[in-house]
Write a protein that holds these residues in place. Structure first.
Motif, PDB file in Angstrom:
ATOM      1  N   MET A  68       0.843  -1.216   0.000  1.00 55.86           N
ATOM      2  CA  MET A  68       0.000   0.000   0.000  1.00 55.86           C
ATOM      3  C   MET A  68       0.868   1.251   0.000  1.00 55.86           C
ATOM      4  N   MET A  75       2.720   6.861  -6.832  1.00 55.66           N
ATOM      5  CA  MET A  75       1.904   7.977  -7.345  1.00 55.66           C
ATOM      6  C   MET A  75       2.620   9.306  -7.101  1.00 55.66           C
TER       7      MET A  75
ATOM      8  N   GLN B  38     -10.534   0.126  -6.787  1.00 55.59           N
ATOM      9  CA  GLN B  38      -9.705  -0.114  -5.589  1.00 55.59           C
ATOM     10  C   GLN B  38     -10.592  -0.291  -4.359  1.00 55.59           C
ATOM     11  N   ALA B  39     -11.699   0.478  -4.327  1.00 57.95           N
ATOM     12  CA  ALA B  39     -12.597   0.302  -3.174  1.00 57.95           C
ATOM     13  C   ALA B  39     -13.178  -1.107  -3.213  1.00 57.95           C
ATOM     14  N   LEU B  53      -7.218  -4.387   6.998  1.00 61.90           N
ATOM     15  CA  LEU B  53      -6.653  -4.041   5.673  1.00 61.90           C
ATOM     16  C   LEU B  53      -7.761  -3.507   4.772  1.00 61.90           C
ATOM     17  N   VAL B  55     -10.562  -1.885   5.559  1.00 59.99           N
ATOM     18  CA  VAL B  55     -10.956  -0.508   5.907  1.00 59.99           C
ATOM     19  C   VAL B  55      -9.838   0.456   5.506  1.00 59.99           C
ATOM     20  N   LEU B  56      -8.598   0.018   5.763  1.00 58.24           N
ATOM     21  CA  LEU B  56      -7.462   0.889   5.422  1.00 58.24           C
ATOM     22  C   LEU B  56      -7.444   1.153   3.912  1.00 58.24           C
ATOM     23  N   GLN B  57      -7.645   0.088   3.136  1.00 55.93           N
ATOM     24  CA  GLN B  57      -7.597   0.237   1.675  1.00 55.93           C
ATOM     25  C   GLN B  57      -8.677   1.195   1.208  1.00 55.93           C
ATOM     26  N   ILE B  58      -9.892   1.013   1.732  1.00 57.90           N
ATOM     27  CA  ILE B  58     -10.994   1.884   1.281  1.00 57.90           C
ATOM     28  C   ILE B  58     -10.675   3.334   1.623  1.00 57.90           C
ATOM     29  N   MET B  59     -10.126   3.549   2.832  1.00 61.44           N
ATOM     30  CA  MET B  59      -9.874   4.933   3.239  1.00 61.44           C
ATOM     31  C   MET B  59      -8.802   5.560   2.360  1.00 61.44           C
ATOM     32  N   MET B  60      -7.713   4.815   2.173  1.00 61.65           N
ATOM     33  CA  MET B  60      -6.579   5.429   1.462  1.00 61.65           C
ATOM     34  C   MET B  60      -6.943   5.733   0.027  1.00 61.65           C
ATOM     35  N   MET B  61      -7.684   4.783  -0.569  1.00 61.16           N
ATOM     36  CA  MET B  61      -7.910   4.949  -2.004  1.00 61.16           C
ATOM     37  C   MET B  61      -8.756   6.191  -2.279  1.00 61.16           C
ATOM     38  N   ALA B  62      -9.697   6.499  -1.375  1.00 65.42           N
ATOM     39  CA  ALA B  62     -10.560   7.664  -1.645  1.00 65.42           C
ATOM     40  C   ALA B  62      -9.697   8.901  -1.834  1.00 65.42           C
ATOM     41  N   THR B  63      -8.783   9.136  -0.898  1.00 69.75           N
ATOM     42  CA  THR B  63      -7.982  10.368  -1.009  1.00 69.75           C
ATOM     43  C   THR B  63      -7.048  10.285  -2.190  1.00 69.75           C
ATOM     44  N   GLU B  64      -6.405   9.128  -2.333  1.00 67.37           N
ATOM     45  CA  GLU B  64      -5.374   9.023  -3.384  1.00 67.37           C
ATOM     46  C   GLU B  64      -5.964   9.259  -4.755  1.00 67.37           C
TER      47      GLU B  64
ATOM     48  N   LEU D  87     -11.632   3.584  12.818  1.00 72.55           N
ATOM     49  CA  LEU D  87     -11.024   3.859  11.505  1.00 72.55           C
ATOM     50  C   LEU D  87     -12.103   3.924  10.425  1.00 72.55           C
ATOM     51  N   ALA D  91     -12.952   6.311   7.118  1.00 74.12           N
ATOM     52  CA  ALA D  91     -13.031   5.762   5.752  1.00 74.12           C
ATOM     53  C   ALA D  91     -14.327   6.220   5.095  1.00 74.12           C
ATOM     54  N   ALA D  94     -14.268   9.940   4.135  1.00 74.13           N
ATOM     55  CA  ALA D  94     -13.453  10.333   2.966  1.00 74.13           C
ATOM     56  C   ALA D  94     -14.326  10.373   1.717  1.00 74.13           C
ATOM     57  N   TYR D  95     -15.417   9.605   1.710  1.00 69.72           N
ATOM     58  CA  TYR D  95     -16.232   9.568   0.487  1.00 69.72           C
ATOM     59  C   TYR D  95     -17.107  10.813   0.357  1.00 69.72           C
ATOM     60  N   MET D  97     -15.775  13.636   0.349  1.00 72.60           N
ATOM     61  CA  MET D  97     -14.962  14.419  -0.590  1.00 72.60           C
ATOM     62  C   MET D  97     -15.202  13.936  -2.018  1.00 72.60           C
ATOM     63  N   VAL D  98     -15.248  12.630  -2.177  1.00 69.91           N
ATOM     64  CA  VAL D  98     -15.463  12.106  -3.530  1.00 69.91           C
ATOM     65  C   VAL D  98     -16.813  12.607  -4.041  1.00 69.91           C
TER      66      VAL D  98
END
Lengths: 102, 166, 553, 294
Positions: A68, A75, B38-39, B53, B55-64, D87, D91, D94-95, D97-98
């Motif tokens: 990750m 990026m 990615q979500a 993992l 929850v972390l993936q969903i959170m990170m991908m939104a911003t990225e 957390l 998560a 963040a959506y 913002m999307v």
């Protein structure tokens, strides 16, 4: 048992799509998206392996965290290069990227 | 069995969004398609009971991916995808490479003998706890180096992007 | 009265629709043309009449036309009306003919009582006729759009028909631009995506076929011509009109920002109100010249009436006696305090500081409705407390510092000049003021915050002067008309010194020259707004307090 | 049951918001304006990106409800008691913002686009400011599960235990829900309604409902993480939670009336330069206090 194969299959197809995307696009930003997809596919496989084969060793999850971070790094540096090139050359198309200077 | 269905459905969503990423001509759409794929991958993690993992993936991908959408708009010729430009080259060769890669991975996935499959997995809270211990003890070094690598990457990216004062 | 609304919505009036109609009747929201600041300047309080004020026509149910409108604003009003979702209605408050718009549903005089009656009438109409079987589409030549084809990468390249762009070979994309000059604020955004190029994604890839042989478009040549922004990145520039009816700016001020991302690259100030300056003042008899001049500028009518009277007085050689002079001073000062409060209210809404917006508006209307100097005196302590409270607002200084600074040599006047350390005030020479103990309020800093401080101090000072003058109105003594000689007069309007030179020719007044502060300040809009973020640019422009009605040519 | 409380909460937020902006406290106000909006015809700009334009308002609502699903109203009353509840709140947020990015890009208006991208910058900075104080709270509770977070505050509320984290989280919550001092995306004065400019009719009603739920969810999260959730002497647990949440919402909305909107440059600069170092300091402080106490 079945889920392992489903997950690996999805990982494989995602990898295929990412590879196609990375090779076919002419724009640096789109190539990076292809690479991101490939990294995503790798993560899917990693989680599948950890979940089904060695749940007691947490190295698997650790590895996913590393992948990750690599995604984020790739990026960041990619866009740094893209900005640099865009400022110097006015475009980020890969066709003109003949020389590395500048 | 339900787990397979869930993972499969999230997987199909990820693949479909992945295809949309490269098929659509509007750049912002492809960026957000990547976001949702990615979500969906994050969803697959949740389906495979690795909750942290996922929850972390969903959170990170939104911003990225939102940031990627900005760069798409900045650098692409015509972000709205108005004139249906075809931004690809050597299409046939890359398609062949992609399909070959996919089948290679599939072959490995199906044919290799993976050995006994664990069915139970520690509960989510236990996982989070053990992962924390793992990060702090066994792979402390790995985690530190990742931190430093992120720092160097940040500095490198800014150094490249800055307008040199000449 | 008509049973149904001119802008009703199709559909059989069923029970649910009646409930919805009743609800939309209670929650009436008006889009004011030319702007809520003009409504307050005429002493009309929309909130008290039960009308909410909407920032955009999209969120409004009623379009409120206030007073006589110049041609440019009528077109803009037509475009705004076309954007409003149905059920919609037209409320004309003291407005004459509103040509492009359909007949007003309710037409009332421009006073608070009539307005309240008009709003109740409108509520009844909404509840009764919001839904009608068949409706007539609203058509005006202002809103028909002609389609030009432009290349998404090169805004300059346009052609009548479809084809490909000579410079980059990309297909030209249909792009509508609304007819008529005064297209309203953000409606115009549709033809603005010159650069940003994001538009409807047409799936049916039209000219896809013939792309094959075009070879590769080298993007380098394509971005050759595009302007470079300050950080060296060629970004496509989109121009967005902040048109005549923009909520943050005084009604009627029309500007077009060319946005590079969200910084303003180029500013073009257009004349939102054309056909309204001195050119519409010829062949007016001396009797109604002051009235006509005051009518032209709704934001500070008394200042221009006094200017006209004094100019005619000098032309006729008549001396104004002590008593009317004092009356003029009282009226001028009250209008100055009210105009500054009006500016504060608009400024508060622009800054998103709702407490300031509401209270300044309320105080302004109360001040304008005060019958005599005694009532004004009673308002003074409340205004004083309000002014101190505004100065103590946290983060206000942080928000306004450094915005809207003007180049040193700019010949500016009024509060804008006094905020950058120059003690320019036409009142200093005025006879009436000296014995009232007046000296101009001067601050240094020259930015939006200094202007705010100057105007706040002037509000308190003006109320003090009114208390000392003791009278708030004056009787207009009409000067005897004799031909030939030239009259010159200067009056300190709330926005700066305005001078008028006029000659009398057998009972007809001929305006030789009318210099107004706003026409000078409008020139500085570019200097204030360029290379700044959109919000700061708007704050800078608003801090100049330009009254678009005064801009002469 | 939870959705009932959530809907009632969103409604009360709308009443409070109307009271803060319009100065009139009317219980039936939001119903009337909601119905009026539904009655109005919903226009669609001619050139738009249909998918984004339609998807934006529901996504705001979905992300607000998802975030609320993890927050406990009472000991048993939580929709999904995830192991990583805290957390998950971030998560879901963040959506938002999307959603606003899509709402900004969809209708192809210059104002909407500027507003959409402004909010992106704002939220990237302030979602960090939400995650870090949550880490500090989780440190104290030794778990990410929200119910454990609440029970860990039995002795001392987190607001008193880590005041710096509380203030940072409160401001970040206002920034994420784009409430007045931070309301850059829907700046009425500056950008003529910004992201909401092109929406009319029922879509605008959906957008406003989404926003009200978002404000309620954030206030609920402030209560759960910092004000000891349902802990309270006499009233039933869920009453305490709802009461505290409404008080927090009232303070958030009231604060917005008396401060001018911040400059976008300031919002970002303060977020990155002062907010994040302070949040790290807060985590360090909580660590020291925990080790000290242990």
């Amino acid at each position: 048992m079945v889920t392992l194969f489903v997950a690996l299959a999805v990982g494989a197809v995602l990898f295929g799509i990412g590879l196609y995307g990375a090779l076919s696009q002419t724009n640096l930003v789109m190539i990076m998206m292809g690479v991101e997809l490939m990294l995503g596919a790798a993560m899917v496989n990693l989680v599948a392996f950890w979940r089904f084969l060695h749940p007691e060793v947490y190295a698997g999850q650790m590895f996913v965290l590393i992948v990750m971070t690599v995604m984020a790094l790739e990026m960041a540096v990619g866009f740094g290069i893209a900005t640099g090139r865009f400022r110097a050359k006015g475009s980020v198309e890969m066709e003109e990227a003949r020389e590395l200077k500048g | 069995m339900a787990q397979a269905v869930f993972t499969g459905s999230f997987g199909v969503a990820a693949i479909w969004f992945g295809v949309v990423v490269f098929r659509t001509s509007s750049m912002v759409r492809s960026a957000l398609a990547l976001l949702f794929s990615q979500a969906a991958i994050g969803g697959m993690f949740l389906a495979m009971e690795t909750e942290f993992l996922g929850v972390l993936q969903i959170m990170m991908m939104a911003t990225e991916m939102a940031i990627m959408a900005i760069f798409m708009v900045m650098y692409m010729m015509d972000p709205g995808g108005l004139s249906e430009m075809d931004m690809t080259h050597q299409k046939r060769a890359s398609l062949a490479a992609g399909v070959l890669g996919a089948f290679g991975a599939l072959a490995v996935a199906l044919l290799a003998g993976w050995g006994p499959v664990e069915v139970q997995v520690p509960a989510a809270t236990a996982q989070v706890h053990d992962l924390g211990i793992e990060i702090m003890e066994r792979s402390m070094l790995i985690f530190e180096t990742t931190g430093v690598t992120i720092l160097t990457a940040m500095i490198a990216a800014t150094a490249i992007a800055i307008q040199r004062r000449h | 009265m008509k049973g149904s609304l001119s802008g009703a919505r199709e559909g059989r009036p069923s029970a649910l629709r009646r409930l919805v109609a009743k609800a939309s009747a209670d929650d009436l929201c008006a889009f004011v043309v030319p702007g809520p600041d003009v409504a307050r300047a005429r002493g009309i309080d929309l909130g008290a009449a039960g009308l909410g004020v909407a920032a955009t026509p999209r969120h409004a149910g009623v379009i409120l036309l206030l007073g006589e409108l110049p041609a440019g604003l009528k077109k803009a009003a037509a475009v705004a009306y076309a954007q409003m979702p149905r059920p919609r209605a037209v409320l004309a408050v003291g407005a004459g003919d509103i040509s492009p718009l359909p007949g007003p549903d309710v037409s009332v005089a421009a006073t608070q009582a009539d307005l309240a009656a008009g709003v109740d009438e409108l509520r009844r109409l909404f509840a009764a006729g919001a839904f009608v079987e068949e409706t007539t589409a609203f058509y005006a030549d202002e809103i028909e759009t002609e389609t030009t084809y432009a290349c998404p990468m090169h805004p300059g390249v346009t052609s009548g028909g479809p084809g490909s762009c000579p410079r980059c070979g990309m297909d030209l994309v249909p792009r509508e631009s609304t007819g008529g000059s005064g297209h309203e604020g953000h409606h115009g955004a549709h033809d603005s995506h010159a650069g940003m190029g994001h538009g409807s994604v047409d799936e049916d890839a039209g000219g896809h076929g013939d792309h094959g042989d075009m070879g590769f478009m080298s993007m380098v040549e394509m971005t050759q011509g595009t302007p470079r922004s300050s950080d060296g990145l060629q970004m496509e520039w989109a121009d967005a009109p902040f048109g005549p009816l923009f909520p943050g700016l005084p009604g009627g001020l029309a500007m077009s920002f060319t946005l590079d991302g969200d910084t303003v690259a180029v500013v073009k100030a257009m004349r939102g109100i054309d056909g309204w300056g001195p050119e519409s003042l010829d062949d007016v008899t001396a009797r109604e010249f002051p009235e006509r001049l005051a009518f032209l500028s709704p934001l500070s009518p008394i200042a221009y009436r006094v200017l006209a009277l004094r100019a005619l007085g000098v032309a006729a050689g008549a001396e104004t006696d002590e008593e009317t002079l004092l009356g003029q001073v009282g009226a001028l000062e009250r209008e100055r305090a009210a105009s500054h409060l009006g500016w504060l209210s608009g400024f508060g809404r622009l800054l998103g500081y709702s407490w300031l917006g509401e209270n300044a508006g309320r105080l302004q209307v109360a001040l304008l409705r005060a019958a005599d100097a005694g009532e004004v005196g009673r308002l003074e302590p409340e205004v004083g407390k309000f002014v101190r409270r505004v100065i103590r607002t946290p983060l206000l200084a942080r928000r306004l510092e450094g915005i809207g600074t003007l180049p040193g040599d700019a010949e500016i006047s009024g509060p804008v000049a006094r905020a950058s350390g120059l003690a320019r005030d036409a009142r200093a020479q005025g006879t009436g003021y000296r014995h009232l103990g007046f000296e101009p309020v001067v601050r240094d800093g020259g930015d939006a915050f200094a202007r705010l401080r100057v105007r706040l101090a002037e509000i308190e000072q003006s109320l003090g002067l009114v208390r000392r003058a003791g009278v708030v109105s004056f009787t207009e003594v009409k000067p005897a008309a004799n031909a030939g000689d030239v009259g010159v007069a200067t009056v300190e309007t709330p926005r700066g010194a305005a001078t008028l030179r006029v000659t009398l020719r057998e009972d007809a007044v001929e305006v030789l020259e009318l210099r107004t502060p706003s026409s000078v300040h409008q020139g500085f809009v570019g200097a204030v707004a360029e290379q700044r973020e959109v919000a700061d640019a708007l704050v800078g422009v608003a801090s100049l307090d330009i009254s678009p009605w005064e801009v002469t040519g | 049951m939870i959705f009932l409380v959530l809907a009632a909460g969103a409604y009360f937020v709308a009443v409070l918001e109307r009271w803060a902006t319009k100065g009139r406290f009317s219980l039936k106000g939001p119903v009337v304006s909601g119905l009026a909006l539904l009655g109005r015809e919903s226009l669609v700009p001619r050139k738009l990106d249909r998918i984004f334009f339609e998807a934006a308002p529901p996504l705001v609502l979905v992300s607000a409800v998802l975030a609320a699903a993890v927050l406990p109203l009472a000991p048993g009353l939580v929709v999904a008691d995830l192991a990583t509840g805290a957390l998950f709140v971030n998560a879901a947020l963040a959506y938002v913002m999307v959603a606003l990015l899509m709402a900004g890009w969809g209708p192809d208006g210059a104002y909407a686009m500027v507003a959409g991208f402004r909010f992106l910058g704002q939220l990237v900075a302030y979602s960090m400011l939400i995650v870090m104080p949550i880490t500090a709270v989780a440190m104290r509770a030794e778990s990410l599960v929200t119910t454990v977070v609440v029970t860990s505050q039995a002795t001392l509320w987190n607001a008193a235990y880590q005041p710096l984290g509380f203030v940072l989280y409160f401001l970040a919550a206002m920034a994420v829900a784009f409430l007045p001092p931070f309301d850059l995306p829907v700046a009425p004065g500056e950008l003529a309604g910004g992201v909401e400019a092109e929406y009319t009719g029922w879509r605008l009603a959906a957008m406003r409902l989404g926003r009200a739920t978002l404000v309620f969810t954030l206030a609920l999260s402030v209560t759960v993480f910092y004000l000891g959730g349902w802990l309270g002497p006499v009233l039933p647990p869920w009453a305490w939670t709802v009461l505290k949440t409404l008080v927090v919402t009232a303070v958030m909305l009231w604060l917005g009336r008396y401060v001018p909107r911040l400059r976008e440059a300031d919002v970002l600069a303060w977020g990155w330069k002062y907010g994040i170092p302070l949040a790290l300091l807060n985590i360090f402080y909580v660590g020291v206090v925990l080790l000290g106490a242990a």
